[in-house]
Design a protein around this motif. Structure first.
Motif, PDB file in Angstrom:
ATOM      1  N   ASP A  42       0.811  -1.231   0.000  1.00 46.14           N
ATOM      2  CA  ASP A  42       0.000   0.000   0.000  1.00 46.14           C
ATOM      3  C   ASP A  42       0.837   1.270   0.000  1.00 46.14           C
ATOM      4  O   ASP A  42       0.740   2.109   0.897  1.00 46.14           O
ATOM      5  N   CYS A  43       1.694   1.397  -0.994  1.00 47.88           N
ATOM      6  CA  CYS A  43       2.541   2.583  -1.031  1.00 47.88           C
ATOM      7  C   CYS A  43       2.069   3.544  -2.131  1.00 47.88           C
ATOM      8  O   CYS A  43       1.145   3.251  -2.889  1.00 47.88           O
ATOM      9  N   GLN A  44       2.707   4.683  -2.191  1.00 50.48           N
ATOM     10  CA  GLN A  44       2.310   5.724  -3.127  1.00 50.48           C
ATOM     11  C   GLN A  44       3.039   5.584  -4.458  1.00 50.48           C
ATOM     12  O   GLN A  44       4.196   5.184  -4.498  1.00 50.48           O
ATOM     13  N   GLU A  45       2.354   5.975  -5.496  1.00 51.79           N
ATOM     14  CA  GLU A  45       2.944   6.153  -6.831  1.00 51.79           C
ATOM     15  C   GLU A  45       4.260   6.927  -6.689  1.00 51.79           C
ATOM     16  O   GLU A  45       4.297   7.979  -6.046  1.00 51.79           O
ATOM     17  N   GLY A  46       5.349   6.442  -7.211  1.00 49.69           N
ATOM     18  CA  GLY A  46       6.606   7.207  -7.223  1.00 49.69           C
ATOM     19  C   GLY A  46       7.466   7.005  -5.983  1.00 49.69           C
ATOM     20  O   GLY A  46       8.610   7.440  -5.937  1.00 49.69           O
ATOM     21  N   GLN A  47       6.937   6.300  -4.981  1.00 52.66           N
ATOM     22  CA  GLN A  47       7.664   6.140  -3.728  1.00 52.66           C
ATOM     23  C   GLN A  47       8.965   5.338  -3.921  1.00 52.66           C
ATOM     24  O   GLN A  47       9.893   5.428  -3.120  1.00 52.66           O
ATOM     25  N   ASN A  48       8.993   4.526  -4.991  1.00 55.94           N
ATOM     26  CA  ASN A  48      10.203   3.740  -5.248  1.00 55.94           C
ATOM     27  C   ASN A  48      11.425   4.633  -5.452  1.00 55.94           C
ATOM     28  O   ASN A  48      12.553   4.245  -5.178  1.00 55.94           O
ATOM     29  N   LYS A  49      11.189   5.871  -5.927  1.00 46.60           N
ATOM     30  CA  LYS A  49      12.330   6.743  -6.186  1.00 46.60           C
ATOM     31  C   LYS A  49      12.972   7.250  -4.895  1.00 46.60           C
ATOM     32  O   LYS A  49      14.078   7.767  -4.892  1.00 46.60           O
ATOM     33  N   GLU A  50      12.279   7.089  -3.782  1.00 52.83           N
ATOM     34  CA  GLU A  50      12.855   7.514  -2.501  1.00 52.83           C
ATOM     35  C   GLU A  50      14.023   6.642  -2.054  1.00 52.83           C
ATOM     36  O   GLU A  50      14.824   7.061  -1.222  1.00 52.83           O
ATOM     37  N   PHE A  51      14.065   5.399  -2.581  1.00 58.29           N
ATOM     38  CA  PHE A  51      15.052   4.424  -2.089  1.00 58.29           C
ATOM     39  C   PHE A  51      15.940   3.915  -3.224  1.00 58.29           C
ATOM     40  O   PHE A  51      15.786   2.783  -3.689  1.00 58.29           O
ATOM     41  N   PRO A  52      16.856   4.736  -3.688  1.00 54.10           N
ATOM     42  CA  PRO A  52      17.648   4.340  -4.863  1.00 54.10           C
ATOM     43  C   PRO A  52      18.514   3.107  -4.584  1.00 54.10           C
ATOM     44  O   PRO A  52      18.916   2.861  -3.439  1.00 54.10           O
ATOM     45  N   ILE A  53      18.769   2.350  -5.644  1.00 56.35           N
ATOM     46  CA  ILE A  53      19.631   1.167  -5.543  1.00 56.35           C
ATOM     47  C   ILE A  53      20.984   1.576  -4.991  1.00 56.35           C
ATOM     48  O   ILE A  53      21.556   2.564  -5.422  1.00 56.35           O
ATOM     49  N   GLY A  54      21.484   0.809  -4.044  1.00 60.55           N
ATOM     50  CA  GLY A  54      22.786   1.113  -3.466  1.00 60.55           C
ATOM     51  C   GLY A  54      22.697   1.967  -2.222  1.00 60.55           C
ATOM     52  O   GLY A  54      23.705   2.203  -1.556  1.00 60.55           O
ATOM     53  N   SER A  55      21.479   2.452  -1.867  1.00 60.50           N
ATOM     54  CA  SER A  55      21.377   3.276  -0.652  1.00 60.50           C
ATOM     55  C   SER A  55      21.206   2.386   0.571  1.00 60.50           C
ATOM     56  O   SER A  55      20.783   1.227   0.474  1.00 60.50           O
ATOM     57  N   LEU A  56      21.563   2.932   1.726  1.00 59.41           N
ATOM     58  CA  LEU A  56      21.399   2.224   2.992  1.00 59.41           C
ATOM     59  C   LEU A  56      20.079   2.690   3.604  1.00 59.41           C
ATOM     60  O   LEU A  56      19.813   3.887   3.692  1.00 59.41           O
ATOM     61  N   ILE A  57      19.245   1.737   4.030  1.00 58.24           N
ATOM     62  CA  ILE A  57      17.963   2.105   4.614  1.00 58.24           C
ATOM     63  C   ILE A  57      17.816   1.481   6.005  1.00 58.24           C
ATOM     64  O   ILE A  57      18.466   0.482   6.324  1.00 58.24           O
ATOM     65  N   LYS A  58      16.950   2.106   6.817  1.00 61.58           N
ATOM     66  CA  LYS A  58      16.604   1.513   8.101  1.00 61.58           C
ATOM     67  C   LYS A  58      15.192   0.973   7.974  1.00 61.58           C
ATOM     68  O   LYS A  58      14.288   1.648   7.479  1.00 61.58           O
ATOM     69  N   VAL A  59      14.973  -0.266   8.424  1.00 62.86           N
ATOM     70  CA  VAL A  59      13.708  -0.958   8.200  1.00 62.86           C
ATOM     71  C   VAL A  59      13.248  -1.632   9.486  1.00 62.86           C
ATOM     72  O   VAL A  59      14.057  -2.113  10.275  1.00 62.86           O
ATOM     73  N   ARG A  60      11.927  -1.652   9.691  1.00 64.42           N
ATOM     74  CA  ARG A  60      11.334  -2.482  10.735  1.00 64.42           C
ATOM     75  C   ARG A  60      10.287  -3.355  10.051  1.00 64.42           C
ATOM     76  O   ARG A  60       9.558  -2.887   9.175  1.00 64.42           O
ATOM     77  N   GLY A  61      10.155  -4.643  10.455  1.00 69.69           N
ATOM     78  CA  GLY A  61       9.181  -5.490   9.761  1.00 69.69           C
ATOM     79  C   GLY A  61       9.024  -6.867  10.366  1.00 69.69           C
ATOM     80  O   GLY A  61       9.675  -7.205  11.361  1.00 69.69           O
ATOM     81  N   ASN A  62       8.132  -7.673   9.729  1.00 66.16           N
ATOM     82  CA  ASN A  62       7.902  -9.057  10.161  1.00 66.16           C
ATOM     83  C   ASN A  62       8.481 -10.046   9.166  1.00 66.16           C
ATOM     84  O   ASN A  62       8.259  -9.913   7.963  1.00 66.16           O
ATOM     85  N   VAL A  63       9.124 -11.069   9.694  1.00 66.24           N
ATOM     86  CA  VAL A  63       9.665 -12.124   8.825  1.00 66.24           C
ATOM     87  C   VAL A  63       8.583 -13.173   8.607  1.00 66.24           C
ATOM     88  O   VAL A  63       8.015 -13.699   9.565  1.00 66.24           O
ATOM     89  N   THR A  64       8.261 -13.447   7.343  1.00 64.45           N
ATOM     90  CA  THR A  64       7.266 -14.479   7.010  1.00 64.45           C
ATOM     91  C   THR A  64       7.912 -15.477   6.060  1.00 64.45           C
ATOM     92  O   THR A  64       9.041 -15.283   5.610  1.00 64.45           O
ATOM     93  N   GLU A  65       7.180 -16.548   5.771  1.00 67.01           N
ATOM     94  CA  GLU A  65       7.729 -17.551   4.849  1.00 67.01           C
ATOM     95  C   GLU A  65       6.824 -17.669   3.640  1.00 67.01           C
ATOM     96  O   GLU A  65       5.596 -17.708   3.770  1.00 67.01           O
ATOM     97  N   TRP A  66       7.396 -17.748   2.489  1.00 69.60           N
ATOM     98  CA  TRP A  66       6.643 -17.863   1.242  1.00 69.60           C
ATOM     99  C   TRP A  66       7.362 -18.861   0.335  1.00 69.60           C
ATOM    100  O   TRP A  66       8.514 -18.639   0.009  1.00 69.60           O
TER     101      TRP A  66
END
Lengths: 319, 319, 319, 319, 319, 319
Positions: F54-78
């Protein structure tokens, strides 16, 4: 001391005499510019090369291929193979009281008996169309079946070898369907009876069971020739299309691997079983054939038709 | 309409209920962040994946592996495979009057009967050393033999499958030596009885016949483990060295091709025959197993264990 | 002019004399019906076929296999190979003051020295069970190790060749664990010391290092024989099961490819390294052995054991 | 913005509308227990999976296989493949004024024109027997030839693809015999015309050129079926045996390698040339087909039918 | 009766005379200790081994390799091959009025004519960089091209064989692009002209077209040598990088299979076509070469370069 | 409970937070028609797929390849693989005091140190021409060598992996020539230093060591590119032809088998040794890399780059 020996008993240094069949004969010129005759001779036990030195122009015509001759000579060794230096040679004659058939390697059961037993198996097939096709093919082939070998130089390359191969396969097939009861007996018997039938056309054999590949045999092979025969006979008899297709599939797939001539592997259990019964009979023949020449505890030489395996004769053989 | 169906009968869209064995169960988190249980369920006719959506933390412990459960649910299709969406689930209880053994795929003959018949074959071996080794090995292995499958996922991967495989091979071997009379019966029977015996150690199986590879099985394989067992038992009994060597050679060579685990091909006819009897039994089992699910005139899907062949069920099957 | 030459120096047309070991000798009959002796002769530098024409019945017994003889003869060429036409021949005697060991191809280090160094490597193993098994096997094998070749006709087919092979592998292994520090030294050394140990039973060798395959060698092979020895010794010493299993796995997998006799590939780094150390030593031996006979800038003939590669001797060799 | 796009132009995120042919349609149950329709849709440029969510029981019958539909939807990506989420769907009707043939991938030349040109090549054959056989086979096959593809999923798997394949091969063959003048034109043309003719029976195709394997196709294959047809037609016309045999040999050997279905390699130059002309046409078709979708300077994805090669489109393509 | 015969016409038993080229000559010692000369002789039609018995020390120097000699002798057979027992021998002299070129197997078109036609193809290339590279390479290579064979012992192993191979490929390529119109003509022609060009360095050939591998040829092979040449010439001319890369890719991939020397398969259609044109020309040459020696209705012996196929000469050849 | 975990430590059901590098990011449309971001994230210990729903149009540009990000999340199995459902995400900033290099998998030795040691090995080469070529190539390549991986996805696919591979090979080579004293050190060192040098052009890598194949890499491969470089540099320095040829031969043959890219096998001992040193280093790297993730007594999953072997971690690892 001159001994009467069969070819299998020859040893380097022997002086022997005996009767042999002429398989090949050729006039050649030796290094010292003299004519000699180069023979391939055989008896019931094997083949040997023979040389008649210093002979006359045209003397090769005295000993036609397929004739029985009486020979005296010395056994020598050349490049690890035994050879016969011929000292005396003449055609066998009536006084010798020899029967040429006694000098030919042949199946251990008489041809007439084998044909009789095979024909009984045909009668055990219940499906009319299958029985019709098989019976017609077997009867049309009877004359050649009586003496054809199953191969030019591999397993069952003996007089009536093809029929002997088919017969032992039928006996084995009959046993196996007692264990694997879901297998369709009619299809299995028909597959065994037809699988190699066009070896009768792939090879040209004389009545002694000595064969060469025919022209059609080289260009097409017995598998596609066999499929064609089933088509033709099936159509003549108006047989069911499914049955014609299944019989052709069994012939097509019985060599199992593409590199041995089967573009399709068996897709029905009867075809699978046909392949293994064929393998078992060929291998048991080959193994027996090579083991008979050695003693318990010994190994044979590497055997080409068995991927160069050397066979071992167990010490249990004596028991 | 809710129907009682076995897994093999499931169709996309069905609503079914029935009893099944839990093969695997795992708590997972779905994309929408809720817990669900992911099951593998089986009965006598096959396996199916099942999902229980929106379940509680720890609920997976209610349904231990190997337990029998009663389930109601909808059959759906996912990526070309059927799946069971579970609506109701509980453990089977005494009131259900179900016997878990009725839900396990097993050999079609009772284990005790099979062991009895196999043991009779042991008694038919005449050579004392061979009989001694085989008898000791079979008796030591009896407990596991009663339920072990012959494989993790290939032919005879069912309860008591290994014994069923050995038994049919013995029956076949007994038939074949009537045709190939030079084969040594003692060696052949011993080879059949011993060839796969260390599958009992290569695999770890539960009593339902469900198996995984053991550590030793992966690092050494049942062929070298079997040779080792023959050495040990042979030495304990003071058996003849030749006999120990021959039995080990048969085990070593029975897979025939190096890439299937046999560094040596059979060098004795008994070993050759052992290989083909093994192949025939495995293939007849596999083919029957796949053909039972389709109608005459149809093809199966490609079968991995048969080189991706598709099998055909002939129209003759009905007759 | 008669020259004293070693076999490697023979040229077509030479007249030579020298001492040689009789490897094979056989009485044969020539095309012109006379006896001749057919020899295989060797010295430290190679092998050559020799012919003694027009000899007496029984003369072959004068020159038993393994004896040292003095010969004078002409070097001729036959089918691209050099041959020795023997003009004079007699057994070496005390007056000749020759030591037969000087005429045998052997490892370049004395057997006692090699054994001593190998034994020191055994002492470097720290794990008691591993050391116990290896030490017992090596001490039991000492007598044969002193002279056994590593092969019948491939790399290290020389007196004490097996020990030379093991020794250089140990030296290499010791170096490599300085770079690959995670490798378990005990396992690696044990693997090197045991990997070929049953070549001592797979082959029958005389004290000159000339070998043939034994019966058990042909039917079982040194890999399964070696695994069996580790089992037996391990059990006698009550060694840890994991260790016995790992040592057997290393022996089982060291040929790497099924078609070279290893049904399993290494699953531990020590087994992987064992394989490559084995390959390096075999290949460096073979290459050195063939390159020593040619000049810088030249190619060898195609070498069978190196996939028919021709080797090149670089012009840098002189520097 | 809704765009009219062909399937090949779809990009993730597009909203599109257009006409497509229904290739497959199935009612399925989604994870959240609702019905949806799972489509395979195609147009002239490719295939795509489509989903119609939340549909009614039985709605799949509204869109029969082979019908033309009008669709509006969103292009999404799933596991690296594009998918169409269908928002609106209905059958095309007369008011749409669409011709279904415009939505089928087909050979770039009209079927009638191709047949005409092929028939002219038949007339160029001089030998009466060869021409007789070929003419009869081609005329008997005309109806199916008009629309059959050359394969189920490989090269020329398009409407009239088989005829297009034959035609380009004939043109190539005509050129090559100008360079290789010893090649027999009659045999070569006949081989090209007959080599794949039984694909008409090996496959079952609808008039859109979409094919499945037939029962006989799977059990026998087009090569042996083709040989059988030549036998039958040849016999009906009383053609020369040598000619029937040669034509059958060409069909038998045109796949060249046993593992691709030819148990014999070509033994005549015309058969050798037939094989290479066949390969060239198949490969040029496949390469063109894949390169048309990428830009100069780019690589395609790995292509299964070309041994997973990736093709490169050179920068010279623009010139 | 002494006949003038070419080598191809020799039959066992003939007494012949004629002119031949000395290919090899070696002094050897016979079993009875006398010198003889062992020759390989050739003429336009083939090669034969010749023996001159009882000759003088040093007599081999009278007949240097590459000289034309006049010989009289008897044709004999040895191990299935014909041999010439030389009775008289001398060098050809001016009075014989023989031209050595008439005794050399050579391409059927004059070298100058072929070079002229090849050069015209170079002129048909439109892209300046491609044309520049090809023209420079061809002109630099002209001298050797005039007489080099295309191989040491396979197809086109005749004087000017390489140029003949290139020429026929160009003619074929020109034809094929009329059918496959998307193929880039410049790339295809360049690929044909360059693909084997470094055979001029891989082989050392004399002016009669008899070749051996060079040192660099053995260690690097003509494919990597050819790529290197394209790099060098391309750099000298400042050609476009893409073009240099494409030409190198075509040379690299033209053998198609790794085991035949191409680590990459063609990734552009021009490379794919180059491979097949190369195969067709090699195979048509080989087949024609072997079929010319037999009669319609006959088979050749197995031919090594054609995977031991035996070729059949059809009865249609006469028409 | 939210934990700080590295990717390798993730377990199904965890709630985690941490810093990761963005490897790939793509905007996609979910089945329920909403945008989501599909990430590939990595740290020093591995890679994981992440979803931001559920993200916004264009939000992918906020996180360019090669950048370092901080993330919080749940680990699931698929489908048997772990996935991260992202709850919070932002770019790392200065306040986080993180160094991106700490999140990249890299060789365990610093690049500068490795280059220094490698350069010392160059200085140990005595032959001037060899040293000249190697030194020039290494210095020209220094910049890329500092960070290039040795492969896209196989062994040493980490930052500075190529240099680490070369360095350990040099260390190993230095050890081995102490055992195999006839090996030419200069050639061996040069071979090690040059064998993979054109991976610098075959791959396009960023400074994090993440690589893709270049256009030239795909069409030509690093082996032929490396030979070309040696030719060019050798010519520029006027080096001896023999030396250029030998260095090219070593590069050409170091993959050993045609199907792995070497059309020639090594014909000199230095090339043979180069191959085995290369294999040892690649295999030891791979094995260590996979074994580090499991416990003693466990097996890894099947490993593609090791022929799908499963590795075993011995219980001796603890000692």
């Amino acid at each position: 001391m001159i001994e009467e020996k069969s070819i299998q008993e020859f040893k380097n240094g022997d002086e022997i005499q005996g009767f042999f069949i002429v398989r090949k004969v050729e006039m050649k010129l030796s290094a010292n510019n003299k004519n000699f005759l180069d023979f391939t001779l055989s008896d019931k036990t094997g083949e040997v090369n023979g040389k008649l030195w210093d002979c006359q122009e045209g003397q090769n015509k005295e000993f036609p291929i397929g004739s029985l001759i009486k020979v005296r000579g010395n056994v020598t060794e050349w490049k690890g193979k035994l050879q016969l230096k011929i000292n005396r040679i003449r055609l066998a004659n009536d006084d010798d009281k020899q029967n040429i058939e006694d000098y030919v390697q042949a199946a251990p059961i008489k041809a007439e008996e084998m044909f009789h037993e095979i024909y009984e198996y045909v009668q055990k097939i219940k499906n009319k169309d299958i029985k019709g096709i098989v019976e017609k093919v077997i009867l049309e082939s009877k004359e050649k079946l009586m003496y054809y070998p199953a191969a030019k130089s591999l397993h069952h390359a003996i007089r009536s070898g093809l029929m002997y191969h088919i017969l032992r396969m039928l006996r084995t097939g009959e046993k196996l369907i007692e264990v694997y009861k879901n297998v369709n007996k009619d299809l299995l018997f028909a597959g065994i009876l037809l699988h190699d039938i066009e070896k009768l056309e792939e090879l040209d054999s004389d009545e002694l069971g000595i064969a060469e590949y025919s022209k059609e045999g080289q260009l097409l092979g017995h598998i596609s020739m066999g499929m064609n025969k089933i088509s033709r006979v099936g159509q003549e008899l108006g047989a069911d299309e499914e049955i014609i297709m299944l019989l052709k599939h069994m012939v097509l797939s019985h060599h199992y691997e593409p590199e041995f001539g089967s573009p399709k592997k068996p897709m029905i259990p009867e075809g699978e079983l046909l392949h293994y019964i064929d393998m078992i009979d060929a291998r048991m023949y080959d193994m027996e054939d090579h083991l008979k020449n050695i003693q318990p505890g010994e190994f044979t030489d590497p055997i080409w038709s068995l991927d160069n395996r050397r066979l071992y004769k167990t010490l249990l053989c004596d028991e």
